[in-house]
Design a protein around this motif. Structure first.
Motif, PDB file in Angstrom:
ATOM      1  N   ILE A  55       3.810  -7.676  12.071  1.00 41.78           N
ATOM      2  CA  ILE A  55       3.575  -7.081  10.731  1.00 41.78           C
ATOM      3  C   ILE A  55       2.818  -5.269  11.285  1.00 41.78           C
ATOM      4  O   ILE A  55       3.671  -4.812  10.754  1.00 41.78           O
ATOM      5  CB  ILE A  55       1.871  -7.428  10.482  1.00 41.78           C
ATOM      6  CG1 ILE A  55       2.023  -6.808   9.041  1.00 41.78           C
ATOM      7  CG2 ILE A  55       0.840  -6.946  11.363  1.00 41.78           C
ATOM      8  CD1 ILE A  55       0.673  -7.186   8.602  1.00 41.78           C
ATOM      9  N   GLN A  56       3.185  -4.512  12.621  1.00 42.21           N
ATOM     10  CA  GLN A  56       2.991  -3.056  12.801  1.00 42.21           C
ATOM     11  C   GLN A  56       3.976  -2.806  12.852  1.00 42.21           C
ATOM     12  O   GLN A  56       4.351  -2.300  12.831  1.00 42.21           O
ATOM     13  CB  GLN A  56       1.722  -3.336  14.353  1.00 42.21           C
ATOM     14  CG  GLN A  56       0.294  -3.839  13.863  1.00 42.21           C
ATOM     15  CD  GLN A  56       0.265  -3.182  12.937  1.00 42.21           C
ATOM     16  OE1 GLN A  56      -0.212  -2.261  12.665  1.00 42.21           O
ATOM     17  NE2 GLN A  56      -0.998  -3.862  12.459  1.00 42.21           N
ATOM     18  N   GLY A  57       4.830  -3.740  14.007  1.00 46.89           N
ATOM     19  CA  GLY A  57       6.274  -3.392  14.032  1.00 46.89           C
ATOM     20  C   GLY A  57       6.783  -3.112  12.501  1.00 46.89           C
ATOM     21  O   GLY A  57       8.102  -2.135  12.385  1.00 46.89           O
ATOM     22  N   ALA A  58       6.700  -4.153  11.581  1.00 44.95           N
ATOM     23  CA  ALA A  58       8.183  -4.043  10.706  1.00 44.95           C
ATOM     24  C   ALA A  58       7.276  -2.660   9.707  1.00 44.95           C
ATOM     25  O   ALA A  58       7.718  -2.995   8.587  1.00 44.95           O
ATOM     26  CB  ALA A  58       7.412  -5.530  10.033  1.00 44.95           C
ATOM     27  N   GLY A  59       5.517  -2.485   9.759  1.00 47.49           N
ATOM     28  CA  GLY A  59       5.379  -1.411   8.854  1.00 47.49           C
ATOM     29  C   GLY A  59       4.850  -1.408   7.955  1.00 47.49           C
ATOM     30  O   GLY A  59       4.599  -1.018   7.193  1.00 47.49           O
ATOM     31  N   LEU A  60       4.252  -2.929   7.996  1.00 50.14           N
ATOM     32  CA  LEU A  60       3.110  -3.811   6.713  1.00 50.14           C
ATOM     33  C   LEU A  60       2.089  -2.794   6.653  1.00 50.14           C
ATOM     34  O   LEU A  60       1.854  -3.008   7.962  1.00 50.14           O
ATOM     35  CB  LEU A  60       3.700  -5.049   6.368  1.00 50.14           C
ATOM     36  CG  LEU A  60       4.876  -5.578   6.476  1.00 50.14           C
ATOM     37  CD1 LEU A  60       5.333  -7.063   6.246  1.00 50.14           C
ATOM     38  CD2 LEU A  60       5.683  -4.993   5.020  1.00 50.14           C
ATOM     39  N   ALA A  61       1.256  -2.623   5.566  1.00 50.13           N
ATOM     40  CA  ALA A  61       0.350  -2.423   5.164  1.00 50.13           C
ATOM     41  C   ALA A  61      -0.736  -3.592   5.962  1.00 50.13           C
ATOM     42  O   ALA A  61      -0.281  -4.895   5.607  1.00 50.13           O
ATOM     43  CB  ALA A  61      -0.154  -2.022   4.040  1.00 50.13           C
ATOM     44  N   PRO A  62      -1.328  -2.956   6.275  1.00 53.59           N
ATOM     45  CA  PRO A  62      -2.298  -4.719   6.829  1.00 53.59           C
ATOM     46  C   PRO A  62      -3.577  -4.674   5.760  1.00 53.59           C
ATOM     47  O   PRO A  62      -3.379  -4.001   4.698  1.00 53.59           O
ATOM     48  CB  PRO A  62      -3.436  -3.319   8.138  1.00 53.59           C
ATOM     49  CG  PRO A  62      -3.007  -2.306   7.409  1.00 53.59           C
ATOM     50  CD  PRO A  62      -1.744  -1.894   7.201  1.00 53.59           C
ATOM     51  N   LYS A  63      -3.559  -5.660   5.629  1.00 54.49           N
ATOM     52  CA  LYS A  63      -4.568  -6.915   5.226  1.00 54.49           C
ATOM     53  C   LYS A  63      -6.210  -7.237   5.129  1.00 54.49           C
ATOM     54  O   LYS A  63      -6.150  -7.848   6.287  1.00 54.49           O
ATOM     55  CB  LYS A  63      -3.024  -8.498   4.625  1.00 54.49           C
ATOM     56  CG  LYS A  63      -2.425  -7.335   3.482  1.00 54.49           C
ATOM     57  CD  LYS A  63      -1.830  -8.037   2.574  1.00 54.49           C
ATOM     58  CE  LYS A  63      -0.095  -8.316   2.231  1.00 54.49           C
ATOM     59  NZ  LYS A  63       0.844  -9.540   1.605  1.00 54.49           N
ATOM     60  N   GLY A  64      -6.436  -7.326   4.724  1.00 50.38           N
ATOM     61  CA  GLY A  64      -8.141  -7.850   4.811  1.00 50.38           C
ATOM     62  C   GLY A  64      -8.462  -9.131   3.628  1.00 50.38           C
ATOM     63  O   GLY A  64      -7.292  -9.820   2.927  1.00 50.38           O
ATOM     64  N   GLN A  65      -9.797  -9.587   3.949  1.00 47.85           N
ATOM     65  CA  GLN A  65     -10.239 -11.154   3.255  1.00 47.85           C
ATOM     66  C   GLN A  65      -9.852 -10.572   1.846  1.00 47.85           C
ATOM     67  O   GLN A  65      -9.484 -11.288   1.073  1.00 47.85           O
ATOM     68  CB  GLN A  65     -11.676 -11.204   3.685  1.00 47.85           C
ATOM     69  CG  GLN A  65     -11.958 -11.285   4.927  1.00 47.85           C
ATOM     70  CD  GLN A  65     -13.365 -10.888   5.615  1.00 47.85           C
ATOM     71  OE1 GLN A  65     -13.715  -9.935   5.169  1.00 47.85           O
ATOM     72  NE2 GLN A  65     -14.235 -11.329   6.532  1.00 47.85           N
TER      73      GLN A  65
END
Length: 235
Positions: A55-65
């Motif tokens: 997910i970091q390499g793909a550039g997607l925004a991190p998600k939370g609960q």
């Protein structure tokens, strides 16, 4: 150079570790960026396993609960939908408290934003009623969003609305939502959900020994005997 035996052994260990991860019922909104194995062909046409979806390499925004909860709610609303087409305009309203339909809280406001993003990811036609008619340039910044009805456009072409309520309990949060056709009040889809307080860390706090509610003081034997409250709410 890594030999084939070593590479195969590493892949096998990683696969077993991923398969051994079991969901924790008390933390049912945990979000993990686990990689997945896929069989892909290299430039020579030889198929091999590669670890993909970083997910970091793909550039997607991190998600939370709260984002994961919003996605799960929308997934069920889409599953239960019996009439709404994805090309029909849909408005996402703010969840309100079940015992006071004129009140909300910070958790509900964040959940509203998450559901809007989740519906858009499912390619639904969304309408944002908080976009003002004019841009407001101030010393603090440039603002386009507003909750002042005098600054908002009227006559939006919307006939379908997502309305929802939430209740705070001593264990967590109860949520009920439904997509309604406002021309005849027909319910097109509905979802009900309960989330344990431990799954919404950073949003909820247990009750205190003494708390104020509707102008009255309540005393409990110990902390957490009463319903949870949202961080930042007035007690």
């Amino acid at each position: 150079m890594i030999n084939r035996f070593t590479l195969t052994a590493v892949l096998a260990i990683l696969t077993v570790a991923a398969c051994n991860q079991t969901p924790n019922p008390a933390n049912n909104l945990a979000f993990e960026n686990n990689g997945k194995y896929a069989s892909v062909a290299d430039e020579n046409g030889v198929y091999q396993n590669q670890l993909i979806y970083d997910i970091q390499g793909a550039g997607l925004a991190p998600k939370g609960q709260i984002n994961v909860w919003a996605e799960k709610l929308v997934n069920e609303l889409v599953l239960q939908n019996d009439a709404l087409r994805s090309d029909q305009p849909l408005l996402i309203t703010t969840p309100v408290l079940s015992n006071n339909l004129n009140a909300t809280n910070e958790l509900a406001l964040q959940l509203q934003q998450g559901m809007l993003a989740a519906f858009h990811a499912r390619e639904f036609n969304l309408v944002d009623m908080n976009v003002a008619i004019n841009l407001r340039a101030t010393e603090q910044g440039e603002f386009m969003l507003s909750r002042n009805w005098e600054l908002l456009p009227s006559g939006l072409p919307v006939s379908h609305v997502l309305v929802s309520t939430m209740s705070m309990t001593p264990e967590g949060v109860v949520f009920n939502g439904r997509v309604v056709n406002v021309t005849n009040n027909r319910v097109l889809s509905a979802v009900q959900s309960f989330v344990a307080a431990s799954s919404l860390s950073g949003y909820l706090q247990p009750s205190e020994l003494i708390e104020s509610r509707n102008g009255l003081l309540y005393r409990h034997e110990k902390k957490g005997d009463s319903r949870y409250t949202v961080l930042g709410d007035e007690l």
